[in-house]
Design an enzyme around this catalytic site. Sequence first.
Site, short mmCIF file in Angstrom:
data_model
loop_
_atom_site.label_atom_id
_atom_site.label_comp_id
_atom_site.label_asym_id
_atom_site.label_seq_id
_atom_site.Cartn_x
_atom_site.Cartn_y
_atom_site.Cartn_z
N LYS A 96 -22.37 13.03 -10.31
CA LYS A 96 -22.07 14.26 -9.57
C LYS A 96 -20.87 14.92 -10.25
O LYS A 96 -19.73 14.80 -9.81
CB LYS A 96 -21.80 13.94 -8.10
N ARG A 137 -20.38 6.30 -5.42
CA ARG A 137 -21.00 7.25 -6.34
C ARG A 137 -19.95 7.99 -7.15
O ARG A 137 -20.13 8.27 -8.33
CB ARG A 137 -21.89 8.24 -5.56
N GLU A 162 -35.71 16.70 -9.65
CA GLU A 162 -35.16 16.99 -8.32
C GLU A 162 -35.15 18.47 -8.04
O GLU A 162 -35.53 19.28 -8.88
CB GLU A 162 -33.81 16.33 -8.09
C1 LIG Z 1 -28.05 17.44 -7.64
C2 LIG Z 1 -28.07 16.83 -6.29
N1 LIG Z 1 -29.10 16.04 -5.95
C3 LIG Z 1 -29.17 15.45 -4.74
C4 LIG Z 1 -28.20 15.66 -3.78
C5 LIG Z 1 -28.30 15.01 -2.44
O1 LIG Z 1 -27.41 13.92 -2.36
P1 LIG Z 1 -26.83 13.43 -0.96
O2 LIG Z 1 -28.01 13.05 -0.13
O3 LIG Z 1 -26.00 12.25 -1.31
O4 LIG Z 1 -26.06 14.56 -0.40
C6 LIG Z 1 -27.11 16.48 -4.08
C7 LIG Z 1 -26.04 16.71 -3.08
O5 LIG Z 1 -25.12 15.94 -3.01
C8 LIG Z 1 -27.03 17.08 -5.35
O6 LIG Z 1 -26.00 17.87 -5.67
#
Ligand SMILES: Cc1ncc(COP(=O)(O)O)c(C=O)c1O
Length: 340
Positions: free
Chosen positions: A184, A81, A220
């Site tokens: 991210k 990622r 989200e």
């Molecule tokens: C915007 C956002 N969405 C979703 C997630 C959840 O992702 P993960 O399950 O990989 O931690 C995160 C955290 O990493 C995030 O910052």
Amino acid sequence: MENAINWSELSFGYMKTDYNVRCWYRDGQWGELEVSSSEVINIHMSATCLHYGQESFEGLKAFRGKDGKIRVFRMDENAKRMQSSARGIMMAEFPVEKFEEAVYKAVKLNERFIPPYGSGASLYIRPLLIGTGALIGVKPSDEYMFLVFVTPVGPYFKTGFKPAPVCIMRSFDRAAPQGTGCYKVGGNYAASLLAGHKAHEKGYVAVLYLDPKEKLYLDECGPANFFAIRENTYITPASNSILPSITNKSLTQLAADMGLKVERRPISVSELSTFEETAECGTAAVITPISQIDDLDENRSYVYSKDGKPGPTCEKLYNKLFAIQTGDAPDPYGWVRIIE
Ligand SMILES: Cc1ncc(COP(=O)(O)O)c(C=O)c1O
């Protein structure tokens, strides 16, 4: 150890640990991993990360098991990622194997900070990739720094696994329709601070963002993905403007294994009244069940938990995933890497 850590008092905050691991990209290639005991980085004041947001980060956790072993969850997915984020904002991609080696080193060197089994606490791992080249024009840097530091964090739910309220506010977006929401990168988080602050002021744990183009579909939930349960089906949004959560990806697999149907598709706001359970999911809490969603623009509330208890499917999924992460349950998909 000079000062014993009170594991039960830990919050989700920064605590200094002994070492971090660094690597520099110069002249078109990545150098060797270096170990540092300094908390400070020395970068040029004109570095692209400071001015134009050339920055990406990751978040993952290491857990101490009942057997004393240290487990890190799906770090290859975080590595991939971060590569996708790097491509999205034109940074040098950090190789997956080197990422894993850096995480391994950072965890191993700070072993004394890994909370004991049963404390609910864990070691949070924060990889970071930043543009360090000195530029004034809006251009991608030709120099980068990769860094991993770790810090012990307390259990997300200090008072137990409990549903929490979220809100919809159409006056804010965290990402643009064709923008960087699926990466991210720091800019998305800066863009979410004001909305998050307003939601907290009103007593909500997060904003449930709608799709930024039409505001018709669920996107989200703050820094976490959204999912809902209805008629034995796990339903989660398909959208270009959300981060592909590794927790969500894992839960869809576990849901299918439990005999649930899995749907990843646009979810209309009008479906909110039909769900039996709703939740956020992400590394921080695994699952945060949602007690109610207040649509502040339409003046409507959707209630999913009246008694302060999580729904049965959320609870089952949470227990299953957490047990795999901590080594209490078998790891049939090879998600866990043991740090020896
Ligand atoms: C915007 C956002 N969405 C979703 C997630 C959840 O992702 P993960 O399950 O990989 O931690 C995160 C955290 O990493 C995030 O910052």
